[in-house]
Design a protein around this motif. Structure first.
Motif, short mmCIF file in Angstrom:
data_model
loop_
_atom_site.label_atom_id
_atom_site.label_comp_id
_atom_site.label_asym_id
_atom_site.label_seq_id
_atom_site.Cartn_x
_atom_site.Cartn_y
_atom_site.Cartn_z
N PRO A 89 0.91 -1.18 0.00
CA PRO A 89 0.13 -0.08 0.05
C PRO A 89 0.94 1.08 0.09
O PRO A 89 2.04 1.12 0.36
CB PRO A 89 -0.88 -0.14 1.33
CG PRO A 89 -0.59 -1.53 1.84
CD PRO A 89 0.59 -2.11 1.01
N SER A 90 0.29 2.25 -0.51
CA SER A 90 1.00 3.67 -0.35
C SER A 90 1.28 4.00 0.97
O SER A 90 0.51 3.89 1.92
CB SER A 90 -0.04 4.70 -1.19
OG SER A 90 0.49 5.86 -1.12
N GLY A 91 2.56 4.52 0.78
CA GLY A 91 3.08 5.10 2.27
C GLY A 91 3.71 3.95 3.20
O GLY A 91 4.08 4.17 4.22
N LYS A 105 8.35 2.08 0.62
CA LYS A 105 8.96 1.39 -0.40
C LYS A 105 10.05 2.39 -0.99
O LYS A 105 11.37 2.05 -1.34
CB LYS A 105 8.01 1.02 -1.71
CG LYS A 105 6.88 -0.06 -1.27
CD LYS A 105 5.87 -0.23 -2.36
CE LYS A 105 5.17 0.77 -2.71
NZ LYS A 105 4.04 1.36 -1.92
N SER A 106 9.48 3.71 -1.29
CA SER A 106 10.56 4.57 -1.82
C SER A 106 11.56 4.87 -0.72
O SER A 106 12.58 5.19 -1.18
CB SER A 106 9.85 5.87 -2.09
OG SER A 106 8.72 5.96 -3.03
N THR A 107 11.07 4.63 0.34
CA THR A 107 12.24 4.93 1.55
C THR A 107 13.23 4.00 1.44
O THR A 107 14.57 4.25 1.82
CB THR A 107 11.52 4.79 2.96
OG1 THR A 107 10.40 5.78 3.09
CG2 THR A 107 12.75 5.24 3.95
N ILE A 108 13.10 2.57 1.22
CA ILE A 108 14.13 1.73 0.95
C ILE A 108 15.06 2.02 -0.17
O ILE A 108 16.15 1.76 -0.02
CB ILE A 108 13.41 0.31 0.76
CG1 ILE A 108 12.81 -0.10 2.24
CG2 ILE A 108 14.28 -0.67 0.15
CD1 ILE A 108 11.74 -1.42 2.01
N ASP A 145 -3.10 10.00 7.50
CA ASP A 145 -1.83 10.74 8.00
C ASP A 145 -0.39 10.47 7.47
O ASP A 145 0.48 10.84 7.80
CB ASP A 145 -1.67 10.54 9.59
CG ASP A 145 -2.91 11.22 10.05
OD1 ASP A 145 -3.32 12.26 9.54
OD2 ASP A 145 -3.65 11.01 11.31
N ASN A 146 -0.46 9.14 7.13
CA ASN A 146 0.72 8.19 6.82
C ASN A 146 1.13 8.74 5.21
O ASN A 146 2.22 8.38 5.05
CB ASN A 146 0.51 6.98 7.16
CG ASN A 146 1.81 6.25 7.74
OD1 ASN A 146 2.63 7.12 8.27
ND2 ASN A 146 1.97 5.11 7.75
N GLY A 147 0.15 8.76 4.51
CA GLY A 147 0.31 8.85 3.02
C GLY A 147 0.80 10.08 2.53
O GLY A 147 0.20 11.37 2.70
N1 LIG Z 1 11.28 13.17 3.12
C1 LIG Z 1 10.34 12.74 3.83
N2 LIG Z 1 10.29 13.39 5.10
C2 LIG Z 1 9.28 12.96 6.08
N3 LIG Z 1 8.57 12.02 5.78
C3 LIG Z 1 8.50 11.22 4.53
C4 LIG Z 1 9.43 11.62 3.77
N4 LIG Z 1 9.51 10.98 2.47
C5 LIG Z 1 8.33 10.07 2.71
N5 LIG Z 1 7.87 10.41 4.12
C6 LIG Z 1 7.01 9.67 4.88
O1 LIG Z 1 7.27 8.29 5.09
C7 LIG Z 1 6.42 7.14 4.91
C8 LIG Z 1 6.81 6.11 3.70
O2 LIG Z 1 6.97 6.92 2.51
P1 LIG Z 1 7.53 6.23 1.13
O3 LIG Z 1 7.44 7.10 0.23
O4 LIG Z 1 8.62 5.24 1.37
O5 LIG Z 1 6.03 5.34 0.99
P2 LIG Z 1 5.79 4.53 -0.52
O6 LIG Z 1 5.54 3.03 -0.01
O7 LIG Z 1 7.00 4.47 -1.34
O8 LIG Z 1 4.42 5.23 -1.05
P3 LIG Z 1 4.16 5.14 -2.36
O9 LIG Z 1 3.58 4.10 -3.06
O10 LIG Z 1 2.56 6.05 -2.33
O11 LIG Z 1 5.27 5.96 -3.41
C9 LIG Z 1 5.21 8.08 4.38
O12 LIG Z 1 4.49 8.16 5.54
C10 LIG Z 1 5.59 9.49 4.02
O13 LIG Z 1 4.70 10.36 4.57
#
Ligand SMILES: Nc1ncnc2c1ncn2[C@@H]1O[C@H](COP(=O)(O)OP(=O)(O)OP(=O)(O)O)[C@@H](O)[C@H]1O
Length: 849
Positions: free
Chosen positions: A628-630, A633-636, A845-847
């Protein structure tokens, strides 16, 4: 007896009221002035002033082994009053000693008369200064001791006695000066002859009265200022090895000061030296000009030949001065331009090397403002302002020396107003510095708003947000304007004050000079000639103008200090993620592993984004991240690029911990293609070669692999086509294919992909997908997958939700389980638009996206 008891009782009531300091338990004795002592803050008194009390959070945050020390600022009441008293003595002494011939002076001592001699004013000024200076310093120490021991009744009494003594001394001396002044005035009116005194003595008497009033005012203010003294204390935190640190334990940034700015301008010293040398000549010619005006007047009364000689010399001096002025202006401007160019480069280098977390927390507008305007303010300080400072200081000193030679008495009268201007200038500078800093901050805020709206103009337009943008910008500019208004008033009041002082001084000189000229007309061996008075008046104007400029410069220097504080903050900041140095391996084994990784974004310290993530991507394999979004994944992906450091756990790249590797080295082996690639505002070719210099053949080769060559060739300028800001002049699919080519040109061993979710038309989507498939071939790939087709071919699918890996395995394995993955797949099969990362109920809140 009863009355005595009553007095004691009322004193004790006053004492009780006086106990308005917060309590501090002292591990040593007193802590103020230049000597620092360690104190431990303890619970505050009920009526405590709290502004300087360490807050509970601060105390909690105080790193272990650290001690707090306090010091008092230099510009405080006791120091300034001591200065005032000493200046009083010096001016009185100068006026008395220049008040007449040796005989006249001894006569005014031996045959001292209250109405015809001011000799008494000098010893009295010295005695008064000694007594009051001792009392004020003792008072300061008593106030600080009482602050440490608020319940000490003895200290309270000492304080009272000292205040009373200072008041008595001050009143007696002020009354004496005024009574004497009154009697001399009366005697002068009665019979000017019998009460005849040197004109300088009259000036000394006026000065004595003015200084007495100023000192009386200082005494009245002393009650309030001493009470505020503890609030003025500056807190310093020292770590175990005695280094001053911030509350978080990091060594304190070095204070910005004019000296530090000067050190920054060291490479410009040769140019500045030539400029200064030229300045000596150009200013010198201006300084002697009044002398020649006087000589011309006196020569015109003697002979034409003399007049011609004087005029020719004057012209020669002006010619040299003009040439020197040209060299001065040229050198200073050149040095300034060089300095600001280097400073901007240094500041930009300091900004660009910061960790990504810094950019998450700092607004771009603020940073660009520092680059553009703060550097400009500092440049002015080291060039234009330095040149003006030297020029006018030189003008003041040179003029004063010549004035002393012309008439020492007249000069002493003029100097009486100098201390008042100096004290005013210091206060003004302090005020202006803090206002300027606030002004710049507000302006940076406004700039950021404008920049945001302009760079997102399409969104603004489509939501009809123009009025909102204008309103927001207007509000922020309004805030900076109201500060600007205050600065304008402050500047006006100060300049007005300086002018009043300057013209007051000129009036005094005119009056007294007139007296001397009159004396000269009566007896040519006495007083001064008309030429000398004319020169003197022009010198006075030079000095007054010099002071006005120098005092205005003080404000400018303080502005520069304010701007440099922000610049030095950037220059001194060490990135929290280290980018260079460290280990470079012979070859990178293209495998990545996460081992119990926990991560929290620095900009959002309260919420943990990854909570113990562990997985492995083998060499040459393709791993898909879904969820799911948030979920994180992008953080990894960001962590693999080491945009941030983990809070806990390790990331292993090619068998080594990522923190031990040289980031610049391994980033060349990894390429990212993100969902919405951002291109730079340059040509297609420059964009493709952003990560590596390459020949046009290589560029064409990767463009073909990325399915971009054909559309590029259809443009008029082909590979030289400009793509516009952030690639605005290209379509989404075209941007993506150029981004793929940009990634391919560095021939990465590891590819980090974020599949596009944005709907491309089927033709574009096909071309992009084909390019991606080609790019993945033979590489280790971690893909944030949105399409079922991608996931099916992955060696491993990792399902991540709310920072935790909830499932992992092959597509078939996961489908067999009735878990999150299966639900995601089923939804994609039933809904055309849904992707493997969308979920019906995204946690708001998380997205982020
Ligand atoms: N630069 C940042 N500073 C603070 N919080 C962040 C930052 N980037 C992402 N987040 C938070 O970290 C969490 C994970 O974000 P991430 O972008 O890794 O999710 P994702 O799984 O890649 O989502 P999506 O599929 O929508 O791209 C989210 O709650 C987001 O709000």
């Amino acid at each position: 007896m009863a009355a005595n008891k009553l007095t004691k009782q009322s004193e004790r009531v006053a004492f009780a009221k006086d106990l308005s300091f917060p309590k501090y338990k002292s591990t040593e004795s007193l802590s103020y002035g230049s000597v620092d002592h360690t104190v431990e803050p303890v619970e505050a008194h009920e009526d405590a002033h709290t502004s300087f009390e360490p807050t509970q959070e601060e105390n909690k945050l105080l790193p272990s082994g650290c001690s707090i020390r306090y010091s008092l600022p230099l510009a405080r009441f006791t120091v300034l009053t001591t200065l005032l008293l000493f200046v009083d003595c010096i001016v009185t002494a100068v006026l008395w000693f220049t008040g007449g011939s040796g005989e006249y002076l001894t006569d005014s001592v031996i045959n001292f008369s209250f109405e015809t001699s001011i000799f008494d004013l000098l010893p009295l000024a010295i005695v008064r200064t000694l007594i009051l200076v001792s009392i004020y310093w003792k008072l300061e120490s008593t106030y600080m001791q009482q602050y440490e021991s608020p319940l000490d009744y003895q200290l309270f009494l000492v304080k009272r006695v000292l205040h009373a003594s200072a008041g008595a001394v001050q009143l007696v001396f002020t009354a004496y000066a005024f009574i004497k002044g009154g009697m001399i005035l009366a005697a002068f009116v009665r019979s000017s002859k019998s009460a005849a005194m040197s004109a300088t003595f009259y000036a000394a008497l006026v000065c004595a009265c003015v200084f007495s009033l100023a000192e009386l005012l200082a005494y009245v203010l002393s009650f309030r200022t001493y009470k505020k003294l503890p609030k003025m204390r500056v807190r310093h935190i020292y770590n175990a090895v005695g280094v001053e640190v911030d509350v978080d334990g990091t060594p304190k940034k070095r204070e910005a000061s004019l000296v530090r700015i000067a050190v920054l301008a060291k490479p410009e010293f040769p140019l500045l030296s030539v400029g200064l040398f030229a300045l000596l000549f150009s200013s010198g010619s201006q300084i002697v000009a009044p002398l020649f005006f006087g000589l011309v007047i006196d020569a015109a009364q003697t002979s034409i030949a003399k007049l011609n000689r004087v005029v020719v010399i004057m012209l020669l001096i002006y010619g040299v001065g003009a040439l020197a002025s040209m060299i001065r202006a040229w050198m200073f401007e050149l040095a300034g331009q060089r300095f600001v160019a280097r400073l901007r480069k240094d500041v930009f280098t300091a900004i660009i090397k910061q960790e990504i977390g810094f950019f998450d927390e700092t607004r771009t507008g603020e940073l660009t403002n520092r680059l553009a305007s703060d550097t400009q303010v500092v440049q002015n300080a080291v060039t234009v302002n330095i040149s003006m400072l030297v020029r006018y200081t030189f003008q003041i000193i040179g003029s004063l020396v010549l004035m002393f030679l012309l008439s020492a008495k007249l000069t002493a009268v003029l100097l009486a107003v100098v201390p008042a201007i100096a004290v005013g200038a210091v206060q003004y500078g302090k005020f202006l510095k803090s206002l300027r800093k606030k002004f710049q901050d507000e302006l940076a805020d406004a700039n950021t708003t404008a920049e945001e709206s302009m760079s997102n103009i399409r969104t603004v337009r489509s939501f009809c947000g123009e009025r909102k943008a204008v309103r927001e910008y207007g509000e922020k500019i309004g805030k900076s304007f109201s500060l600007g208004r205050r600065i304008a008033v402050l500047q006006g009041v100060f300049q007005g004050g300086v002018n009043v002082m300057a013209f007051g001084a000129i009036t005094c000189v005119l009056w007294y000079g007139g007296n001397l000229l009159y004396a000269n007309t009566q007896d040519s061996s006495e007083g001064i000639t008309a030429g000398v008075l004319t020169s003197f008046l022009l010198f006075t104007l030079n000095v007054a103008m010099g002071f006005a400029f120098v005092s205005a410069l003080y404000g400018e220097f303080m502005q520069a200090v304010g701007a440099s504080i922000r610049l030095f903050e950037l220059l001194d900041r060490e990135p929290k993620v280290n980018n260079q140095g460290l280990c470079r391996l012979e070859e990178l084994r293209a495998e990545v592993a996460f081992d119990d990784v926990h991560f929290t974004y620095p900009a959002r310290p309260g919420s943990e984004v990854l909570k113990g993530v562990s997985f492995k991507v083998d060499i040459g394999s393709m791993v898909a991240l879904v969820g799911p979004s948030g979920g994180g994944k992008s953080t990894i992906v960001s962590l693999i690029e080491r945009f941030y450091d983990t809070n806990q756990g390790n990331i292993i790249l090619g068998g080594s911990n990522i923190t031990t590797l040289d980031s610049d080295w391994f980033r060349h082996k990894i390429a990212i293609v993100s969902q919405e690639p951002v291109l730079f505002s340059c040509s297609i070719r420059d964009n493709i070669t952003y990560g590596k210099e390459a020949s046009i053949d290589e560029v064409i080769e990767v463009a073909k692999q990325a399915n971009a060559h054909d559309f590029i060739m259809s443009f008029e300028d082909r590979y030289d086509t400009l793509v516009g800001e952030r690639g605005l002049r290209l379509s989404g699919g075209q941007k993506q294919r150029i981004a793929i080519a940009r990634a391919l040109i560095i021939n990465p061993q590891i590819l980090l992909l974020d599949e596009a979710t944005s709907a491309l038309d089927s033709e574009s989507e096909y071309l992009v997908q084909e390019a991606i498939d080609r790019a993945m071939d033979g590489r280790t790939v971690l893909v944030i997958a949105h399409r079922l087709s991608t996931v099916k071919t992955a060696a491993l699918v990792i399902v991540i939700d709310k920072g935790i890996i909830v499932e992992q395995g092959t597509h078939e394995d996961l489908l067999a389980r009735n878990g999150v993955y299966r639900k995601l797949v089923l939804r994609q099969l039933t809904s055309e638009n849904a992707s493997l990362t969308s979920e019906p109920q995204v946690d708001e809140d998380n997205g982020k996206k």
